[in-house]
Design a protein around this motif. Sequence first.
Motif, PDB file in Angstrom:
ATOM      1  N   VAL A   1      -8.916  -2.922  10.341  1.00 46.80           N
ATOM      2  CA  VAL A   1      -7.565  -2.557  10.654  1.00 46.80           C
ATOM      3  C   VAL A   1      -7.484  -1.488  11.498  1.00 46.80           C
ATOM      4  O   VAL A   1      -6.467  -1.421  12.645  1.00 46.80           O
TER       5      VAL A   1
ATOM      6  N   PRO B   1      -3.139  -4.516   0.983  1.00 50.19           N
ATOM      7  CA  PRO B   1      -4.767  -4.105   1.070  1.00 50.19           C
ATOM      8  C   PRO B   1      -5.558  -4.538   0.101  1.00 50.19           C
ATOM      9  O   PRO B   1      -5.122  -5.248  -0.885  1.00 50.19           O
ATOM     10  N   GLU B   2      -7.012  -4.623   0.307  1.00 51.17           N
ATOM     11  CA  GLU B   2      -7.784  -5.110  -0.727  1.00 51.17           C
ATOM     12  C   GLU B   2      -8.264  -3.677  -1.489  1.00 51.17           C
ATOM     13  O   GLU B   2      -8.911  -3.051  -0.369  1.00 51.17           O
ATOM     14  N   TYR B   3      -8.177  -3.496  -2.524  1.00 52.84           N
ATOM     15  CA  TYR B   3      -8.752  -2.128  -3.255  1.00 52.84           C
ATOM     16  C   TYR B   3      -9.654  -2.881  -4.377  1.00 52.84           C
ATOM     17  O   TYR B   3      -9.399  -3.514  -5.206  1.00 52.84           O
ATOM     18  N   ASN B   4     -11.149  -2.745  -4.302  1.00 56.33           N
ATOM     19  CA  ASN B   4     -11.818  -2.977  -5.265  1.00 56.33           C
ATOM     20  C   ASN B   4     -11.764  -4.431  -5.531  1.00 56.33           C
ATOM     21  O   ASN B   4     -11.904  -4.835  -6.577  1.00 56.33           O
ATOM     22  N   GLY B   5     -11.852  -5.186  -4.504  1.00 57.89           N
ATOM     23  CA  GLY B   5     -11.784  -6.538  -4.480  1.00 57.89           C
ATOM     24  C   GLY B   5     -10.601  -7.276  -5.043  1.00 57.89           C
ATOM     25  O   GLY B   5     -10.432  -8.480  -5.326  1.00 57.89           O
TER      26      GLY B   5
ATOM     27  N   SER C   1       0.819  -1.184  -0.022  1.00 57.79           N
ATOM     28  CA  SER C   1      -0.092  -0.010   0.087  1.00 57.79           C
ATOM     29  C   SER C   1       1.079   1.289   0.238  1.00 57.79           C
ATOM     30  O   SER C   1       1.840   1.415   0.827  1.00 57.79           O
TER      31      SER C   1
ATOM     32  N   VAL D   1      -5.479  -6.953   4.303  1.00 56.77           N
ATOM     33  CA  VAL D   1      -5.770  -5.892   4.952  1.00 56.77           C
ATOM     34  C   VAL D   1      -7.024  -5.320   4.597  1.00 56.77           C
ATOM     35  O   VAL D   1      -7.066  -4.839   3.581  1.00 56.77           O
ATOM     36  N   SER D   2      -8.016  -4.988   5.585  1.00 52.72           N
ATOM     37  CA  SER D   2      -9.225  -4.193   5.436  1.00 52.72           C
ATOM     38  C   SER D   2      -9.500  -3.482   6.257  1.00 52.72           C
ATOM     39  O   SER D   2      -9.546  -3.669   7.553  1.00 52.72           O
ATOM     40  N   SER D   3     -10.401  -2.320   5.841  1.00 55.54           N
ATOM     41  CA  SER D   3     -11.000  -1.745   7.108  1.00 55.54           C
ATOM     42  C   SER D   3     -12.308  -2.286   7.568  1.00 55.54           C
ATOM     43  O   SER D   3     -13.223  -1.564   8.198  1.00 55.54           O
ATOM     44  N   GLY D   4     -12.978  -3.128   6.386  1.00 53.09           N
ATOM     45  CA  GLY D   4     -14.056  -3.535   6.506  1.00 53.09           C
ATOM     46  C   GLY D   4     -14.090  -5.029   7.349  1.00 53.09           C
ATOM     47  O   GLY D   4     -13.112  -5.086   8.022  1.00 53.09           O
TER      48      GLY D   4
ATOM     49  N   ARG E   1      -0.877   4.373  -0.403  1.00 56.01           N
ATOM     50  CA  ARG E   1      -2.163   5.292  -0.457  1.00 56.01           C
ATOM     51  C   ARG E   1      -1.533   6.366   0.855  1.00 56.01           C
ATOM     52  O   ARG E   1      -0.970   6.181   1.925  1.00 56.01           O
TER      53      ARG E   1
ATOM     54  N   ARG F   1      -2.467   5.436   4.469  1.00 53.98           N
ATOM     55  CA  ARG F   1      -2.707   4.149   4.563  1.00 53.98           C
ATOM     56  C   ARG F   1      -2.637   3.536   5.985  1.00 53.98           C
ATOM     57  O   ARG F   1      -2.067   3.932   6.815  1.00 53.98           O
ATOM     58  N   ALA F   2      -3.363   2.541   6.077  1.00 58.08           N
ATOM     59  CA  ALA F   2      -3.412   1.764   7.468  1.00 58.08           C
ATOM     60  C   ALA F   2      -2.518   0.273   7.397  1.00 58.08           C
ATOM     61  O   ALA F   2      -2.227  -0.219   8.678  1.00 58.08           O
TER      62      ALA F   2
HETATM   63  C1  LIG Z   1      -9.352   2.361  -4.032  1.00 61.17           C
HETATM   64  C2  LIG Z   1      -9.855   1.812  -2.720  1.00 61.17           C
HETATM   65  C3  LIG Z   1     -10.654   0.536  -2.900  1.00 61.17           C
HETATM   66  C4  LIG Z   1     -11.049  -0.126  -1.798  1.00 61.17           C
HETATM   67  N1  LIG Z   1     -11.837  -1.184  -1.895  1.00 61.17           N
HETATM   68  C5  LIG Z   1     -11.799  -2.383  -1.031  1.00 61.17           C
HETATM   69  C6  LIG Z   1     -12.485  -3.575  -1.027  1.00 61.17           C
HETATM   70  O1  LIG Z   1     -12.838  -3.648  -2.116  1.00 61.17           O
HETATM   71  N2  LIG Z   1     -12.785  -4.196   0.117  1.00 61.17           N
HETATM   72  C7  LIG Z   1     -12.457  -3.860   1.331  1.00 61.17           C
HETATM   73  O2  LIG Z   1     -12.639  -4.471   2.267  1.00 61.17           O
HETATM   74  N3  LIG Z   1     -12.021  -2.613   1.385  1.00 61.17           N
HETATM   75  C8  LIG Z   1     -11.655  -1.798   0.630  1.00 61.17           C
HETATM   76  N4  LIG Z   1     -10.955  -0.633   0.765  1.00 61.17           N
HETATM   77  C9  LIG Z   1     -10.619  -0.114   1.954  1.00 61.17           C
HETATM   78  C10 LIG Z   1      -9.268  -0.755   2.495  1.00 61.17           C
HETATM   79  O3  LIG Z   1      -9.376  -1.826   3.179  1.00 61.17           O
HETATM   80  C11 LIG Z   1      -8.640   0.446   3.842  1.00 61.17           C
HETATM   81  O4  LIG Z   1      -8.211   1.572   3.010  1.00 61.17           O
HETATM   82  C12 LIG Z   1      -7.717  -0.255   4.415  1.00 61.17           C
HETATM   83  O5  LIG Z   1      -7.075   0.672   5.406  1.00 61.17           O
HETATM   84  C13 LIG Z   1      -6.553  -1.047   3.760  1.00 61.17           C
HETATM   85  O6  LIG Z   1      -5.881  -0.213   2.911  1.00 61.17           O
HETATM   86  P1  LIG Z   1      -4.925   0.922   3.080  1.00 61.17           P
HETATM   87  O7  LIG Z   1      -3.348   0.510   3.409  1.00 61.17           O
HETATM   88  O8  LIG Z   1      -4.790   1.738   1.741  1.00 61.17           O
HETATM   89  O9  LIG Z   1      -5.457   1.699   4.385  1.00 61.17           O
HETATM   90  C14 LIG Z   1     -10.652   0.072  -0.390  1.00 61.17           C
HETATM   91  C15 LIG Z   1      -9.838   1.410  -0.296  1.00 61.17           C
HETATM   92  C16 LIG Z   1      -9.518   2.090  -1.358  1.00 61.17           C
HETATM   93  C17 LIG Z   1      -8.371   3.282  -1.236  1.00 61.17           C
END
Ligand SMILES: Cc1cc2nc3c(=O)[nH]c(=O)nc-3n(C[C@H](O)[C@H](O)[C@H](O)COP(=O)(O)O)c2cc1C
Length: 194
Positions: free
Chosen positions: A149, A83-87, A12, A114-117, A14, A17-18
């Motif tokens: 997270v 992280p997961e971004y858009n699946g 990640s 890793v996910s925030s969900g 971003r 980011r987390a």
């Molecule tokens: C472009 C984008 C798409 C994301 N899509 C998902 C997703 O498909 N599923 C999910 O559980 N979280 C999704 N997230 C949230 C991330 O899980 C969250 O940002 C988490 O903190 C890990 O990513 P990070 O390292 O960027 O913070 C998305 C975040 C971004 C920025």
Amino acid sequence: MKRFSIPIILGSIRTGRASSRVAEFMKRRLRETGRVDTEVIDLREAALPMMEERLRFLPDPPARVVEFGETIARADAIVIVSPEYNGGYPGVLKNAIDYLLREYRRKPVGIVTVSSGTFGGIRVLEQLRDVMFATGAIPIPASLPVSRVQDLFEEDGSLKDASFEGRAGKFLDELFWYTEAISDMKEKERHDSA
Ligand SMILES: Cc1cc2nc3c(=O)[nH]c(=O)nc-3n(C[C@H](O)[C@H](O)[C@H](O)COP(=O)(O)O)c2cc1C
């Protein structure tokens, strides 16, 4: 006891980011074992250019790409924190992975998603396993999905919820098992061919 080199690729970059919290936690946890040399390969800092050709075919590769290749070549195993971004997993991570090939061969890979969900970025797990498998690496069967997270980790990677410690421990035990088994086999091969 053997020492192992296990770098952590942080997928990640971003702003805000987390996943970096999880990578820091894993680094500390690996170092605490006293038998692992590790570092976080932060793809934001590495700033690898868009991959127009693989490292081994570049006549004059950028130093940061060479360094990335050397770190992975030295590794006994690899941890990926994604992280997961858009699946899926971020493009920056695929860009980095594709620079190399032989460097991954027969190396165990532990994948932390890793996910925030609430689903721990689990969709990334199978996708990254497929990709790493295609490189000749050995994705381990153990998984370590991180849900919510932000509720689990402080910014510096310390735990807000100690229950994660046990899950991380089991995951790392598995990673060490494969790392040790494969390292023993590689040593035997070297010995047999000497
Ligand atoms: C472009 C984008 C798409 C994301 N899509 C998902 C997703 O498909 N599923 C999910 O559980 N979280 C999704 N997230 C949230 C991330 O899980 C969250 O940002 C988490 O903190 C890990 O990513 P990070 O390292 O960027 O913070 C998305 C975040 C971004 C920025």
